[in-house]
Scaffold this motif. Structure first.
Motif, PDB file in Angstrom:
ATOM      1  N   THR A   1      10.754   7.141  -2.573  1.00  0.00           N
ATOM      2  CA  THR A   1      11.724   7.857  -1.982  1.00  0.00           C
ATOM      3  C   THR A   1      12.032   8.728  -2.224  1.00  0.00           C
TER       4      THR A   1
ATOM      5  N   SER B   1      13.156   8.203   9.726  1.00  0.00           N
ATOM      6  CA  SER B   1      13.661   7.140   9.377  1.00  0.00           C
ATOM      7  C   SER B   1      14.963   7.519   8.508  1.00  0.00           C
TER       8      SER B   1
ATOM      9  N   GLN C   1      14.945   6.600   5.147  1.00  0.00           N
ATOM     10  CA  GLN C   1      14.403   6.518   4.042  1.00  0.00           C
ATOM     11  C   GLN C   1      13.453   6.156   3.991  1.00  0.00           C
TER      12      GLN C   1
ATOM     13  N   ASP D   1       7.918   2.138   3.362  1.00  0.00           N
ATOM     14  CA  ASP D   1       8.530   1.245   4.034  1.00  0.00           C
ATOM     15  C   ASP D   1       9.542   1.922   4.715  1.00  0.00           C
TER      16      ASP D   1
ATOM     17  N   ILE E   1      12.849   3.069   6.737  1.00  0.00           N
ATOM     18  CA  ILE E   1      14.295   2.261   6.501  1.00  0.00           C
ATOM     19  C   ILE E   1      15.243   2.478   7.174  1.00  0.00           C
ATOM     20  N   GLY E   2      15.847   1.642   8.340  1.00  0.00           N
ATOM     21  CA  GLY E   2      16.746   3.026   9.272  1.00  0.00           C
ATOM     22  C   GLY E   2      16.138   3.553  10.162  1.00  0.00           C
TER      23      GLY E   2
ATOM     24  N   ASP F   1      14.282  -0.505  13.283  1.00  0.00           N
ATOM     25  CA  ASP F   1      15.340  -0.556  11.823  1.00  0.00           C
ATOM     26  C   ASP F   1      14.492  -0.323  11.098  1.00  0.00           C
ATOM     27  N   LEU F   2      13.481  -1.681  10.216  1.00  0.00           N
ATOM     28  CA  LEU F   2      12.773  -1.241   9.595  1.00  0.00           C
ATOM     29  C   LEU F   2      11.268  -2.165  10.083  1.00  0.00           C
TER      30      LEU F   2
END
Length: 321
Positions: A54, A70, A72, A121, A123-124, A138-139
């Protein structure tokens, strides 16, 4: 800034209208995996139990010509069959440093190819872009094995040199099928302000090296990013500079500029309206035609002298009052 390189062994082909195929986070063809370069401002966490890496804070992933930013980024991975890495000298499995933080640019098992990324992924505040195309949401979830990208969230938008695509629920893309879908209040607006709206819009792209019917020849790279057909389903609305055509279902072929609508079809121009079961709209010329289906009649309401008079470019300007 933290930096790492992930070598992804699952190849994902190069999401939606015109040149949007280039937004797929593909690694290209061939046996050599193309690495994913990930950076972040707030650190990178490695979870060996969950098998995730991550990146947090202003995260960025770059693969070839595609960049994803993003809040994350989460990379999911698993060991490749038959290539499990045995711990050496007390080092954890997969070659991760003892403190759990991956070394800059060196990720042991992942970087050496003993593991493969199965999903990425973003995210954000997601922004996917190349030199020509952009996507926002957003994702964003890249499913590597399925060659699929799913973009969800508020204010979904895809921008290409020729079109802007928006949707309420999701934008999905499958690289191997050369297909993309915009779901929920889907809308395509062209650079000349014509548009197609529907509950669902499905775009089919041209395979590399193939010229679609009605299109001029071009280089394979150009044709690989061309849209071959759009299928619109549910509450279809086609708008040109002069006409509005509605129907239950529609098929649009960009090479010819022709959209065919079926079902409960209505074509309106100002106060005039035609209704029937099949209509044709030429998105290039703006001409809309209603056609009778077998066993049915075409109906129309035409108001005399309702069409605006064409203005000659040589007509003198009306004096100001």
């Amino acid at each position: 800034m933290k930096r790492l390189v992930l070598a992804c062994c699952a190849v994902m082909g190069s999401p939606f209208i015109a040149h949007a195929q280039s937004l797929g986070f593909g690694g290209g063809s061939g046996a050599t995996p193309v690495p994913i370069n990930i950076t972040s401002s707030n650190g990178i966490a490695w979870n060996q139990t969950a098998r995730t890496v991550t990146a947090m804070g202003d995260a960025k992933a770059v693969r070839g010509k595609v960049t994803v930013t993003s809040d994350q980024l989460v990379a999911h991975y698993h060991p490749k069959p038959g290539t499990a890495v045995a711990p050496k000298d007390g080092a954890p499995k997969d070659g991760v440093p003892k403190d759990g933080a991956p070394k800059d640019g060196a990720l042991g098992g992942l970087d050496s190819g003993s593991s493969e990324i199965t999903q990425l992924d973003a995210i954000g505040h997601v922004h996917i872009f190349t030199a020509t195309d952009q996507a926002f949401g957003d994702l964003a979830v890249f499913h590597m094995a399925r060659h699929e990208l799913v973009l969800t969230g508020q204010h979904l938008k895809l921008i290409t040199p020729k079109d802007v695509v928006t949707a309420k629920d999701a934008i999905q893309y499958w690289s191997e099928e050369h297909k993309a879908v915009a779901i929920g209040d889907a809308l395509i607006v062209t650079d000349d302000h014509r548009s197609i709206a529907a509950d669902t819009l499905t775009g089919y792209f041209v395979a590399s090296g193939v010229t679609p019917p009605g299109a001029s020849s071009a280089t394979p790279d150009d044709q690989a990013s061309k849209l071959r057909k759009v299928v619109a389903v549910g509450h279809v609305v086609v708008r040109t500079a002069t006409d509005i055509a509605t129907g239950d279902r529609g098929v649009y072929r960009p090479a010819t500029g022709i959209a065919i609508l079926t079902g409960d079809v209505h074509i309106t121009r100002g106060p005039n309206e035609l209704s029937g079961q099949k209509g044709q709209v030429n998105m290039k010329t703006g001409i809309a035609t209603l056609m009778a289906a077998p066993g049915h009649r075409v109906e129309g309401l035409i108001l005399p002298d309702s069409a605006p008079a064409a203005k000659s470019p040589h007509s003198p300007a009306k004096p100001a009052s």
